[in-house]
Design a protein around this motif. Sequence first.
Motif, PDB file in Angstrom:
ATOM      1  N   THR A 124      -1.537  75.572  13.167  1.00 48.81           N
ATOM      2  CA  THR A 124      -0.953  76.752  12.420  1.00 48.81           C
ATOM      3  C   THR A 124      -0.757  77.862  13.644  1.00 48.81           C
ATOM      4  O   THR A 124       0.126  78.566  13.664  1.00 48.81           O
ATOM      5  CB  THR A 124      -1.695  77.361  11.234  1.00 48.81           C
ATOM      6  OG1 THR A 124      -2.053  76.459  10.132  1.00 48.81           O
ATOM      7  CG2 THR A 124      -1.276  78.562  10.852  1.00 48.81           C
ATOM      8  N   ASN A 131       0.155  77.080  20.284  1.00 48.55           N
ATOM      9  CA  ASN A 131       1.640  77.070  20.834  1.00 48.55           C
ATOM     10  C   ASN A 131       1.731  75.642  21.025  1.00 48.55           C
ATOM     11  O   ASN A 131       1.249  74.603  20.420  1.00 48.55           O
ATOM     12  CB  ASN A 131       1.689  77.727  22.165  1.00 48.55           C
ATOM     13  CG  ASN A 131       0.725  77.271  23.136  1.00 48.55           C
ATOM     14  OD1 ASN A 131       0.165  75.977  23.137  1.00 48.55           O
ATOM     15  ND2 ASN A 131       0.544  78.004  24.229  1.00 48.55           N
ATOM     16  N   ARG A 132       3.170  75.194  21.533  1.00 50.90           N
ATOM     17  CA  ARG A 132       3.589  73.925  21.721  1.00 50.90           C
ATOM     18  C   ARG A 132       2.503  73.110  22.323  1.00 50.90           C
ATOM     19  O   ARG A 132       2.314  71.865  21.958  1.00 50.90           O
ATOM     20  CB  ARG A 132       4.871  73.976  22.464  1.00 50.90           C
ATOM     21  CG  ARG A 132       5.677  72.596  22.506  1.00 50.90           C
ATOM     22  CD  ARG A 132       6.942  72.603  23.147  1.00 50.90           C
ATOM     23  NE  ARG A 132       7.488  71.437  23.395  1.00 50.90           N
ATOM     24  CZ  ARG A 132       8.951  71.104  23.792  1.00 50.90           C
ATOM     25  NH1 ARG A 132       9.554  72.445  24.269  1.00 50.90           N
ATOM     26  NH2 ARG A 132       9.427  69.985  23.811  1.00 50.90           N
ATOM     27  N   LYS A 157       7.394  69.621  10.748  1.00 51.15           N
ATOM     28  CA  LYS A 157       8.463  70.873  10.711  1.00 51.15           C
ATOM     29  C   LYS A 157       8.567  71.329  12.047  1.00 51.15           C
ATOM     30  O   LYS A 157       9.778  71.907  12.555  1.00 51.15           O
ATOM     31  CB  LYS A 157       7.746  72.050   9.734  1.00 51.15           C
ATOM     32  CG  LYS A 157       8.669  73.240   9.828  1.00 51.15           C
ATOM     33  CD  LYS A 157       8.261  74.332   8.909  1.00 51.15           C
ATOM     34  CE  LYS A 157       9.164  75.576   8.834  1.00 51.15           C
ATOM     35  NZ  LYS A 157       8.673  76.551   7.931  1.00 51.15           N
ATOM     36  N   ARG A 158       7.457  71.458  12.885  1.00 50.59           N
ATOM     37  CA  ARG A 158       7.636  72.046  14.349  1.00 50.59           C
ATOM     38  C   ARG A 158       8.264  70.812  15.205  1.00 50.59           C
ATOM     39  O   ARG A 158       8.699  71.250  16.248  1.00 50.59           O
ATOM     40  CB  ARG A 158       6.249  72.389  14.787  1.00 50.59           C
ATOM     41  CG  ARG A 158       5.383  73.584  14.213  1.00 50.59           C
ATOM     42  CD  ARG A 158       4.277  73.774  14.566  1.00 50.59           C
ATOM     43  NE  ARG A 158       4.388  74.425  15.986  1.00 50.59           N
ATOM     44  CZ  ARG A 158       3.445  75.365  16.747  1.00 50.59           C
ATOM     45  NH1 ARG A 158       2.375  75.617  16.057  1.00 50.59           N
ATOM     46  NH2 ARG A 158       3.621  75.889  17.924  1.00 50.59           N
ATOM     47  N   SER A 159       8.196  69.649  14.597  1.00 53.59           N
ATOM     48  CA  SER A 159       8.741  68.537  15.662  1.00 53.59           C
ATOM     49  C   SER A 159      10.222  68.501  15.499  1.00 53.59           C
ATOM     50  O   SER A 159      10.761  67.700  16.397  1.00 53.59           O
ATOM     51  CB  SER A 159       8.079  67.335  15.156  1.00 53.59           C
ATOM     52  OG  SER A 159       8.575  66.924  14.026  1.00 53.59           O
ATOM     53  N   ASP A 215      11.090  69.462  18.822  1.00 54.73           N
ATOM     54  CA  ASP A 215      10.380  68.868  19.796  1.00 54.73           C
ATOM     55  C   ASP A 215      10.220  67.505  19.668  1.00 54.73           C
ATOM     56  O   ASP A 215       9.162  66.786  18.786  1.00 54.73           O
ATOM     57  CB  ASP A 215       8.951  69.553  19.608  1.00 54.73           C
ATOM     58  CG  ASP A 215       8.041  69.147  20.883  1.00 54.73           C
ATOM     59  OD1 ASP A 215       8.208  68.317  21.780  1.00 54.73           O
ATOM     60  OD2 ASP A 215       6.767  69.712  20.891  1.00 54.73           O
ATOM     61  N   HIS A 238       2.937  70.347   8.547  1.00 57.69           N
ATOM     62  CA  HIS A 238       3.481  71.455   9.520  1.00 57.69           C
ATOM     63  C   HIS A 238       3.680  71.095  10.883  1.00 57.69           C
ATOM     64  O   HIS A 238       4.802  71.661  11.520  1.00 57.69           O
ATOM     65  CB  HIS A 238       1.968  72.431   9.633  1.00 57.69           C
ATOM     66  CG  HIS A 238       2.360  73.608  10.218  1.00 57.69           C
ATOM     67  ND1 HIS A 238       2.599  74.629   9.415  1.00 57.69           N
ATOM     68  CD2 HIS A 238       2.177  74.112  11.523  1.00 57.69           C
ATOM     69  CE1 HIS A 238       2.753  75.829  10.142  1.00 57.69           C
ATOM     70  NE2 HIS A 238       2.766  75.624  11.496  1.00 57.69           N
ATOM     71  N   MET A 239       3.052  70.009  11.489  1.00 59.55           N
ATOM     72  CA  MET A 239       3.593  69.534  12.656  1.00 59.55           C
ATOM     73  C   MET A 239       4.881  68.788  12.583  1.00 59.55           C
ATOM     74  O   MET A 239       5.549  68.992  13.560  1.00 59.55           O
ATOM     75  CB  MET A 239       2.550  68.517  13.201  1.00 59.55           C
ATOM     76  CG  MET A 239       1.107  69.220  13.725  1.00 59.55           C
ATOM     77  SD  MET A 239       0.046  68.121  14.638  1.00 59.55           S
ATOM     78  CE  MET A 239      -0.353  66.860  13.349  1.00 59.55           C
TER      79      MET A 239
END
Length: 374
Positions: free
Chosen positions: A139, A142-143, A167-169, A172, A164-165
Motif C-alpha cells: 500500500t 514505491n515501485r 492493480k499496480r502491475s 508494470d 492491490h499489486m
Amino acid sequence: MIESGSFLQELEEAVSRGSAESRLRALWHATDLLIAGRYTEDEIWIFGEVIGRLADEIEVAARAQLAKRLLRTDNASINLVKKLAFDNSIEVAGPMLQHSTRLDAKTLVSNIRTKGQSHLLAITKRHSLPVVVTDELVTRGNREVVNSVATNDGARFSDFGFLHMIKRSEADSILAEQLGLRKDIPRHIFQQLIAKASDDVRRKLEWERPDLWSQIQTSVIDVTGALQSKFGPASMSYFNAKKLVAARHGRGDLNESSILEYARFHKFEETTVGLSILCSLPVDVVERALLDTSREMIMILGKALNFEWVTTMSLLFLAAKDHRISALDLDHMREEFSRLNTETSRTVLRFYKSRKNTSAADSEQRHLPQLHTH
C-alpha cells in the motif's frame, strides 16, 4: 553480574566529559561485554541503556557498525534494537530491519508508516514477512519496494495484497510477471492477473506457469462432455430454454430476479442461457463456470453482474452436488465473494470472451447445435 550504578556512572562521565574517542571506546567496550557474556533481562536492559546513550553521541558509520555487531547476539535489548531500526540513516537501520529477529510485526508496521522508502525496501528483504506487514508494504511502498516484496518467497500475502499489486502491475510488466511466478498465488487471483496482463506477459506466464495456465485454459474450452454427464445431452430442452429466456429478454424481463428464480427451481438450462445473455458470453463459457468445482467462476460471474449474495448463493447451490453445500464452505464462499472487486471481475470475463472469440462459433455449432435450430 554487572554493577548497574557504577556502569551508568561511567556512562555519564563518558557522555558528558569524555571525548569522541573515549565515547567510542566506551561503546565498543560495553558492546563486547554484552556479546561475550550471559546476562539476566534486567542486565541486558542496562546494557541497552548504556549502549543506546553512547550511540546518540557517535557518528553514523559507528552506529552502522554497532547495528551489524548486535545482530550477532541474542543479548541486544529490544529497546536498543528498535532505536537502531528507527534511525534516520538507512546505513544504521537497514541491517536491523532486514535481519533482526527481535522486531515483531507491530514494530515493522510502525516503521513502514513513519519512515522512508529505503527503510521499507530493507523490510522487504526479511527472511519472512506476515500478511499484516505485506499489506502495508504494497500500500505504501514505491515501485522498487513492491517489486522487491513480490520476489520474496518468505512473504505471505492476503487477497487484498495480491489484488492491490495486480492493480499496480497494469503499468508494470515486471511486477505482473513476478506475481505470476509466485507459487502461492491463488488460482482465482492468477485469473485476474492474466485478465489484466499484457500479451507479452501472458505468453511468458503461459510458458513459465503451465500448471496454472492449464487450469485457466480448461476454464475457457468446451466442456459439453462434462455437462452431458451431469445433466444429459443438449437436446430439445436446451432449445426450448433458449426460446423462453430470449423471449423474456425481449420483453425486458430478464434480470437478476429471473436468474434467482431459475436457480432456485434448479432450471439449469434457463439459468445458463440467461447468464449467457446478461453477461454477453458464449453459453459454453457459462456452462464451464457452473460446472467448475472450485466455484470461483460462479462468484466472478455474480460479482461482474453486480448480483446480491443471495442470487450468487443460489447459483452455487444449483451447481453443487445434490444441490448441497456445508455451512462452513458457504461461509468461506461468502467471504471470498465479498472480497471480489466488481470491475476486476468484469475484466476477467472480458478476457474469457476474447479467448473464446476465435473458436466460439465452431464450438457452439459442434456441441450445442440445437441453439441454432429454427
